[in-house]
Write a protein that holds these residues in place. Structure first.
Motif, PDB file in Angstrom:
ATOM      1  N   ARG A  34     -13.306   6.832   5.136  1.00 34.67           N
ATOM      2  CA  ARG A  34     -14.090   6.103   4.126  1.00 34.67           C
ATOM      3  C   ARG A  34     -13.289   6.001   2.839  1.00 34.67           C
ATOM      4  N   ARG A  35     -13.270   4.803   2.267  1.00 33.11           N
ATOM      5  CA  ARG A  35     -12.517   4.561   1.035  1.00 33.11           C
ATOM      6  C   ARG A  35     -13.471   4.376  -0.131  1.00 33.11           C
ATOM      7  N   GLU A  36     -13.126   5.015  -1.256  1.00 26.48           N
ATOM      8  CA  GLU A  36     -13.897   4.840  -2.489  1.00 26.48           C
ATOM      9  C   GLU A  36     -12.917   4.480  -3.599  1.00 26.48           C
ATOM     10  N   VAL A  58      -9.567   8.465  -0.053  1.00 29.06           N
ATOM     11  CA  VAL A  58      -9.873   8.264   1.371  1.00 29.06           C
ATOM     12  C   VAL A  58     -10.218   9.608   2.002  1.00 29.06           C
ATOM     13  N   HIS A  82       0.857  -1.186   0.000  1.00 26.07           N
ATOM     14  CA  HIS A  82       0.000   0.000   0.000  1.00 26.07           C
ATOM     15  C   HIS A  82       0.895   1.239   0.000  1.00 26.07           C
ATOM     16  N   PHE A 139      -7.689   4.108  -4.105  1.00 29.32           N
ATOM     17  CA  PHE A 139      -8.855   4.544  -3.349  1.00 29.32           C
ATOM     18  C   PHE A 139      -8.688   5.995  -2.940  1.00 29.32           C
ATOM     19  N   GLU A 175      -4.893   6.184  -1.750  1.00 30.33           N
ATOM     20  CA  GLU A 175      -4.104   5.018  -1.367  1.00 30.33           C
ATOM     21  C   GLU A 175      -4.109   4.016  -2.505  1.00 30.33           C
ATOM     22  N   ALA A 177       0.403   5.544   0.204  1.00 28.00           N
ATOM     23  CA  ALA A 177      -0.503   6.670   0.403  1.00 28.00           C
ATOM     24  C   ALA A 177       0.120   7.947  -0.145  1.00 28.00           C
TER      25      ALA A 177
END
Length: 151
Positions: A132-134, A128, A44, A126, A106, A46
């Protein structure tokens, strides 16, 4: 490759090798990206939001989104390589699914198939915001394992 459990972590040696290599990436440093998770076959990265990584409408720029996705996949593959190997991207495709907004984005690179020479990864990015992740982008990548050059 099967999905790994969230608790699984890379060995300390592998984590150190990934962090050292990532530290040599000028673009990741320039963008302000950071490694947030290193596991076998999964990494991952960010990228905090700031004006320098946005486009004219204030969304994260597709170039920044793509760059961290490419690096996340590359390092996911690298976690499974022997110590004397390096990784290079052969190709990748990314679909931008929604405007990339949030406190940060991320990227998650996940190895789908690790071969002797070529490795294929799934790429997800995503947005963030407030925890909340989309999903804002997804793609696929092919990488090649090469011998580490003599320094």
């Amino acid at each position: 490759m099967e999905d790994r459990t969230p608790q699984e972590q890379a060995s300390p040696e592998t984590e150190a090798r990934v962090r050292e290599s990532f530290g040599r990436q000028g673009l990741m440093s320039h963008l302000g990206a950071r490694l947030t998770r290193i596991a076998p076959g999964r990494v991952h990265i960010a990228l905090p939001g700031r004006p320098e990584v946005t486009q004219q409408h204030g969304y994260f720029h597709a170039g920044a989104t793509s760059a961290i996705a490419d690096s996340a996949g590359g390092y996911a593959a690298y976690t499974l390589f022997p110590d004397d190997a390096e990784v290079l991207t052969v190709e990748y495709k990314i679909n931008l699914l929604a405007p990339a907004v949030g406190d940060h984005i991320e990227a998650v690179g996940t190895v789908l198939k690790s071969g002797r020479t070529l490795t294929v990864c799934r790429l997800e990015v995503f947005g963030v915001r407030d925890g909340r992740r989309e999903l804002v982008a997804n793609g696929q990548q092919t990488l090649i394992r090469v011998n580490r050059p003599e320094r």
